[in-house]
Structure formats: structure tokens, C-alpha cells
Motif scaffolding. Structure first.
Motif, PDB file in Angstrom:
ATOM      1  N   ALA A 161       7.720  -3.605  -3.228  1.00  0.00           N
ATOM      2  CA  ALA A 161       6.811  -3.667  -2.080  1.00  0.00           C
ATOM      3  C   ALA A 161       6.253  -5.073  -1.896  1.00  0.00           C
ATOM      4  O   ALA A 161       6.203  -5.595  -0.774  1.00  0.00           O
ATOM      5  N   ALA A 162       5.816  -5.702  -2.980  1.00  0.00           N
ATOM      6  CA  ALA A 162       5.270  -7.050  -2.875  1.00  0.00           C
ATOM      7  C   ALA A 162       6.327  -8.036  -2.393  1.00  0.00           C
ATOM      8  O   ALA A 162       6.072  -8.876  -1.510  1.00  0.00           O
ATOM      9  N   SER A 210       2.830   8.894   2.344  1.00  0.00           N
ATOM     10  CA  SER A 210       2.847  10.213   2.976  1.00  0.00           C
ATOM     11  C   SER A 210       1.555  10.494   3.729  1.00  0.00           C
ATOM     12  O   SER A 210       1.383  11.584   4.280  1.00  0.00           O
ATOM     13  N   ASP A 211       0.634   9.512   3.754  1.00  0.00           N
ATOM     14  CA  ASP A 211      -0.622   9.675   4.492  1.00  0.00           C
ATOM     15  C   ASP A 211      -0.613   8.751   5.706  1.00  0.00           C
ATOM     16  O   ASP A 211       0.441   8.348   6.189  1.00  0.00           O
ATOM     17  N   GLY A 212      -1.785   8.403   6.208  1.00  0.00           N
ATOM     18  CA  GLY A 212      -1.875   7.585   7.408  1.00  0.00           C
ATOM     19  C   GLY A 212      -1.969   6.094   7.152  1.00  0.00           C
ATOM     20  O   GLY A 212      -2.515   5.355   7.989  1.00  0.00           O
ATOM     21  N   THR A 213      -1.426   5.615   6.040  1.00  0.00           N
ATOM     22  CA  THR A 213      -1.517   4.190   5.699  1.00  0.00           C
ATOM     23  C   THR A 213      -0.977   3.311   6.820  1.00  0.00           C
ATOM     24  O   THR A 213      -1.637   2.346   7.243  1.00  0.00           O
ATOM     25  N   ALA A 214       0.209   3.598   7.328  1.00  0.00           N
ATOM     26  CA  ALA A 214       0.805   2.772   8.376  1.00  0.00           C
ATOM     27  C   ALA A 214      -0.017   2.820   9.656  1.00  0.00           C
ATOM     28  O   ALA A 214      -0.204   1.800  10.338  1.00  0.00           O
ATOM     29  N   ASP A 215      -0.531   4.003  10.018  1.00  0.00           N
ATOM     30  CA  ASP A 215      -1.335   4.141  11.235  1.00  0.00           C
ATOM     31  C   ASP A 215      -2.629   3.340  11.132  1.00  0.00           C
ATOM     32  O   ASP A 215      -3.057   2.700  12.099  1.00  0.00           O
ATOM     33  N   VAL A 216      -3.264   3.362   9.963  1.00  0.00           N
ATOM     34  CA  VAL A 216      -4.486   2.588   9.752  1.00  0.00           C
ATOM     35  C   VAL A 216      -4.193   1.100   9.907  1.00  0.00           C
ATOM     36  O   VAL A 216      -4.958   0.357  10.539  1.00  0.00           O
ATOM     37  N   ALA A 217      -3.076   0.658   9.355  1.00  0.00           N
ATOM     38  CA  ALA A 217      -2.716  -0.754   9.449  1.00  0.00           C
ATOM     39  C   ALA A 217      -2.471  -1.166  10.894  1.00  0.00           C
ATOM     40  O   ALA A 217      -2.961  -2.210  11.347  1.00  0.00           O
ATOM     41  N   ARG A 218      -1.711  -0.374  11.630  1.00  0.00           N
ATOM     42  CA  ARG A 218      -1.441  -0.709  13.027  1.00  0.00           C
ATOM     43  C   ARG A 218      -2.726  -0.737  13.848  1.00  0.00           C
ATOM     44  O   ARG A 218      -2.917  -1.606  14.697  1.00  0.00           O
ATOM     45  N   ALA A 253       0.834  -1.206   0.000  1.00  0.00           N
ATOM     46  CA  ALA A 253       0.000   0.000   0.000  1.00  0.00           C
ATOM     47  C   ALA A 253       0.864   1.249   0.000  1.00  0.00           C
ATOM     48  O   ALA A 253       1.895   1.307   0.686  1.00  0.00           O
ATOM     49  N   ARG A 254       0.421   2.246  -0.753  1.00  0.00           N
ATOM     50  CA  ARG A 254       1.061   3.555  -0.729  1.00  0.00           C
ATOM     51  C   ARG A 254      -0.011   4.624  -0.833  1.00  0.00           C
ATOM     52  O   ARG A 254      -0.782   4.654  -1.795  1.00  0.00           O
ATOM     53  N   ASP A 255      -0.099   5.454   0.185  1.00  0.00           N
ATOM     54  CA  ASP A 255      -1.050   6.577   0.204  1.00  0.00           C
ATOM     55  C   ASP A 255      -2.466   6.100  -0.116  1.00  0.00           C
ATOM     56  O   ASP A 255      -3.161   6.683  -0.954  1.00  0.00           O
ATOM     57  N   ASP A 256      -2.902   5.064   0.553  1.00  0.00           N
ATOM     58  CA  ASP A 256      -4.224   4.489   0.269  1.00  0.00           C
ATOM     59  C   ASP A 256      -4.940   4.129   1.565  1.00  0.00           C
ATOM     60  O   ASP A 256      -5.566   3.075   1.679  1.00  0.00           O
ATOM     61  N   ALA A 257      -4.867   5.023   2.559  1.00  0.00           N
ATOM     62  CA  ALA A 257      -5.364   4.734   3.890  1.00  0.00           C
ATOM     63  C   ALA A 257      -6.861   4.425   3.914  1.00  0.00           C
ATOM     64  O   ALA A 257      -7.303   3.524   4.622  1.00  0.00           O
ATOM     65  N   ASP A 304       4.152  -0.705   3.874  1.00  0.00           N
ATOM     66  CA  ASP A 304       4.062   0.737   3.690  1.00  0.00           C
ATOM     67  C   ASP A 304       5.129   1.145   2.676  1.00  0.00           C
ATOM     68  O   ASP A 304       6.317   1.188   2.983  1.00  0.00           O
ATOM     69  N   ASN A 305       4.688   1.459   1.456  1.00  0.00           N
ATOM     70  CA  ASN A 305       5.600   1.756   0.364  1.00  0.00           C
ATOM     71  C   ASN A 305       5.875   3.265   0.297  1.00  0.00           C
ATOM     72  O   ASN A 305       5.501   3.933  -0.658  1.00  0.00           O
ATOM     73  N   ALA A 306       6.528   3.766   1.366  1.00  0.00           N
ATOM     74  CA  ALA A 306       6.901   5.182   1.455  1.00  0.00           C
ATOM     75  C   ALA A 306       5.688   6.093   1.354  1.00  0.00           C
ATOM     76  O   ALA A 306       5.690   7.089   0.621  1.00  0.00           O
TER      77      ALA A 306
END
Length: 267
Positions: free
Chosen positions: A86-87, A61-69, A29-33, A57-59
Motif C-alpha cells: 500500500a505504501a 470494506s468500509d467507507g474509507t475511499a468515500d471519506v477520502a473522496r 488506509a484499510r477499514d479506517d474511515a 485504499d488497501n482493499a
């Protein structure tokens, strides 16, 4: 919960499965929160829940990583932008016996994982299984028509180049043992490739990929965008085929696989 900059997770113990193979779902995922949040909710509601979810998290700039956690997923970081790196990073990080892959905008039904597992175990020699995607958010009737044309064209053209059915990254599962066998031969550092097609080229005679038309998953119609995105997708397809045909021409692939069958090999 692991840190977002965990690259492989190889030092972590394998997930515990209630019975049968342990399942890891990998979601690059990248910027797809927003889409990712929906996808993770649907993965949590599976009749056969995954034993772990790895979000790459493919670099972003949004909350993608936070949503995943927040959804309980394990997050790994891949700084090189592009689906191939990324894959591959996600597959390396997965610890389950079976690695399932979807996209952040995938819309899996409640029995998606269960059906993938059933297909994967349906016959000897199957190392991976894939199904089509069905575009969501289009007018009724048009969604099915465009989905059939899009996937049908992809499967027909790539199967001719591969000498067997292709994988489809939006909707696939593979044995982790196969990934470990071929991981050093994929073009993981080239972002201008189709990673699922590149991985499909790694299939050796004696193994098989199943493509099940009835095993569908919902997906975004973003793939239908014309203009530059469409040109880029075509360019990536030709580049993927050209690079792999340099190692083994299509007629050589067909000859090797037909010869294996004629000698009584499976599948």
C-alpha cells in the motif's frame, strides 16, 4: 476526481505549488474511515497545505475511499493487503517533489508539513526526515512515558542495524527523486515486513536520513496492543532485518558509512 482503482496516476500532471517544492501526502488506509476523516481535516488545516493528498485504499470494506473522496483526496487502489504494497503504491502515485507519509490515525499539528519541509532542507545530502509519534488517548504522563519508550527502543535498535537513523512511517517526508532511485529495491510485495524500516535500508553512503525528536505527531495507542499483534510486529522487524542483512551485514554498513566520512564525503 480520479477513480478509486487508479493505481499509479503517472499520466497526471504534477501538482502546482505556490512556492517551493510541491508536496504530496500519502496515507495508506484499510477499514479506517473514522480516523481517516479526522486526519484529512487536520491535513487541510496545515499552515503549509499539501498540494495533493493520495489515499491508498488497501482493499477496504468500509467507507474509507468515500471519506477520502469527500475530503478532496485522490484515491488509488491497492488490492494486495499489507502496508508495504500500500505504501509503495502511494509513493508511486505521488507527483510532488516531496512525499510526506502518515497513517490514517495520525494526528498532525497545524505546522507539521512546514516543519518537515524545513528539516528536509536543513543540510546537504538529506533525502528523508522523520520524527517520533506521541500516543493519544492515554492518561497524562503515561502517554509521554510510553511514547518515549516505544520510539526510543525503535530508534536505538534499528539505528544500530542500519548504521544511521531510521524512518518512521507515521511521521516522515522524503524527496520523490530518492524514492524513484530506490523503489525497485524495496520488498514491496512482502506484507510481513515493516515498510519504513525496509525503505531505511535503501540509504546509500553520501545520503542521510534525519530523525528529529522534537518533530512529533499524534498517533493511536493501537501499536501498544499485546498478544498476537505484538508478536507479529516483532516477527516483522526480525524478518525485515534478516532479509536486508543478507545483502549487507551491519558491520559492512558501518564500515561503508564511516569510510565515506573519513574520505571527506558528506554527510
Amino acid at each position: 476526481m480520479t477513480d478509486s482503482r487508479d493505481h499509479a496516476g503517472a499520466d497526471l500532471p504534477p501538482p502546482e505549488a505556490p512556492g517551493g517544492p510541491a508536496v504530496s501526502v500519502v496515507v495508506p488506509a484499510r477499514d479506517d474511515a473514522v480516523h481517516l476523516a479526522r486526519c484529512l481535516r487536520l491535513l487541510a488545516a496545515q499552515t503549509r497545505p499539501p498540494d495533493e493528498i493520495v489515499v491508498v485504499d488497501n482493499a477496504s470494506s468500509d467507507g474509507t475511499a468515500d471519506v477520502a473522496r469527500a475530503a478532496g483526496a485522490r484515491v488509488v487502489f491497492e488490492p494486495v493487503r499489507g502496508i508495504p504494497p500500500a505504501a509503495a503504491t502511494g509513493y508511486d502515485a505521488a507527483r510532488g517533489d516531496v512525499v510526506v507519509r502518515c497513517d490514517a490515525d495520525s494526528v498532525p499539528g497545524p505546522d507539521w508539513i512546514a516543519r518537515l519541509l524545513a528539516a528536509l532542507g536543513s543540510r546537504p545530502g538529506v533525502v528523508a526526515v522523520a520524527g517520533p509519534g506521541c500516543f493519544r488517548g492515554l492518561p497524562p504522563g503515561l502517554d509521554r512515558l510510553l511514547s518515549a519508550l516505544y520510539i526510543g527502543l525503535y530508534v536505538l535498535t534499528t539505528a544500530a542495524a542500519l548504521a544511521h537513523p531510521p524512518l518512521f512511517g507515521t511521521n516522515m517526508a522524503m524527496r520523490r527523486s530518492w524514492w524513484l532511485e530506490v523503489r525497485d529495491r524495496v520488498h514491496r510485495h512482502d506484507p510481513e515486513l515493516h515498510d519504513d524500516l525496509d525503505l531505511s535500508f535503501r540509504l546509500a553512503p553520501g545520503h542521510s536520513i534525519l530523525f528529529r525528536p522534537g518533530l512529533s505527531v499524534g498517533m493511536s495507542p493501537r501499536a501498544l496492543r499485546g498478544g498476537r499483534p505484538a508478536v507479529r510486529r516483532l516477527r516483522r522487524a526480525f524478518r525485515t532485518i534478516r532479509l536486508n542483512w543478507a545483502d549487507e551485514r551491519p558491520w559492512e554498513r558501518w564500515q561503508a558509512r564511516l569510510g565515506h566520512r573519513l574520505r571527506g564525503g558528506l554527510p
